[in-house]
Design a protein around this motif. Structure first.
Motif, short mmCIF file in Angstrom:
data_model
loop_
_atom_site.label_atom_id
_atom_site.label_comp_id
_atom_site.label_asym_id
_atom_site.label_seq_id
_atom_site.Cartn_x
_atom_site.Cartn_y
_atom_site.Cartn_z
N THR A 195 48.91 40.09 30.01
CA THR A 195 48.51 41.41 30.50
C THR A 195 47.55 41.21 31.66
N LYS A 196 47.81 41.92 32.75
CA LYS A 196 47.04 41.72 33.99
C LYS A 196 46.04 42.86 34.15
N LEU A 197 44.78 42.52 34.36
CA LEU A 197 43.74 43.52 34.56
C LEU A 197 43.07 43.29 35.90
N ALA A 198 42.80 44.36 36.64
CA ALA A 198 42.03 44.23 37.88
C ALA A 198 40.57 44.06 37.50
N SER A 199 39.90 43.09 38.12
CA SER A 199 38.49 42.85 37.79
C SER A 199 37.73 42.48 39.06
N SER A 200 36.42 42.36 38.94
CA SER A 200 35.60 41.95 40.09
C SER A 200 34.57 40.96 39.61
N GLY A 201 34.28 39.96 40.44
CA GLY A 201 33.26 38.97 40.09
C GLY A 201 31.87 39.55 40.23
N GLY A 202 30.99 39.22 39.30
CA GLY A 202 29.62 39.75 39.33
C GLY A 202 28.80 39.16 40.46
N PHE A 203 29.15 37.97 40.93
CA PHE A 203 28.34 37.31 41.97
C PHE A 203 28.80 37.75 43.36
N LEU A 204 30.08 37.55 43.67
CA LEU A 204 30.59 37.91 45.00
C LEU A 204 30.89 39.41 45.11
N ARG A 205 31.05 40.08 43.97
CA ARG A 205 31.40 41.52 43.92
C ARG A 205 32.74 41.79 44.62
N SER A 206 33.59 40.79 44.65
CA SER A 206 34.91 41.04 45.25
C SER A 206 35.97 40.95 44.16
N GLY A 207 37.16 41.42 44.50
CA GLY A 207 38.22 41.55 43.50
C GLY A 207 38.74 40.20 43.01
N ASN A 208 38.98 40.13 41.72
CA ASN A 208 39.77 39.02 41.18
C ASN A 208 40.66 39.61 40.09
N THR A 209 41.36 38.77 39.36
CA THR A 209 42.29 39.29 38.34
C THR A 209 42.02 38.58 37.02
N THR A 210 42.00 39.37 35.95
CA THR A 210 41.84 38.80 34.61
C THR A 210 43.17 38.93 33.87
N LEU A 211 43.66 37.81 33.36
CA LEU A 211 44.89 37.83 32.56
C LEU A 211 44.54 37.61 31.10
N LEU A 212 45.07 38.46 30.23
CA LEU A 212 44.95 38.26 28.79
C LEU A 212 46.25 37.60 28.34
N ILE A 213 46.16 36.37 27.87
CA ILE A 213 47.37 35.64 27.50
C ILE A 213 47.25 35.22 26.02
N GLY A 214 48.01 35.89 25.18
CA GLY A 214 48.05 35.52 23.77
C GLY A 214 49.04 34.38 23.59
N VAL A 215 48.61 33.30 22.91
CA VAL A 215 49.44 32.11 22.88
C VAL A 215 49.32 31.40 21.53
#
Ligand code: 2BA
Length: 109
Positions: free
Chosen positions: A28-48
């Motif tokens: 599952t792909k979630l839009a996220s942002s880094g707390g340090f740079l405050r720019s966009g990154n992506t968080t993936l939830l991968i159940g395995v």
């Protein structure tokens, strides 16, 4: 079962999702942002399943690259007149930041 909470740079997400879904993982792909740079990154939830975790981590390592981002910081310059000058600083980002958690229960109802 494990949950790999995987933070990746937006530039690597398309390729990583292609590779992990072809290999049979669900994500599952979630839009996220880094707390340090405050720019966009992506968080993936991968159940395995536990026995497939190492292979997943290898895929992530192979796919996600380290890059350098520029962060502009304003720094004071001492002199006859006090001034503040923007100074670009290089910050290394990535490959990927992965938190592996134990899953207490996995249900699809
Ligand atoms: P950001 O918080 O935007 O951090 C981007 C990069 O800035 C980091 O890359 C690291 O090289 C640098 N950095 C972060 N905090 C710093 C600090 N206090 N001082 C100096 N440099 C700092 P990565 O380590 O590859 O992290 C990439 C992204 O992964 C982070 O974006 C954040 O979204 C996530 N992340 C990393 N560590 C985390 C943690 N312990 N908990 C939650 N999220 C984390």
């Amino acid at each position: 079962m494990k949950m790999a909470v995987t933070i990746v740079q937006d530039k690597d997400v398309g390729k990583l999702l292609d590779r992990i879904t072809k290999a049979g993982y669900s994500a599952t792909k979630l839009a996220s942002s880094g707390g340090f740079l405050r720019s966009g990154n992506t968080t993936l939830l991968i159940g395995v399943e536990e026995e497939k975790l190492e292979a997943l981590l290898e895929l992530i390592k192979e796919t996600c690259k380290q890059r350098t981002e520029l962060l502009t910081q304003v720094q004071p310059i001492m002199g006859p007149v006090d001034a503040h000058v923007p100074v670009p600083i290089e910050v290394p980002v990535g490959g990927a930041t992965v938190f592996v958690l134990d899953v207490a229960q996995f249900l699809k109802v």
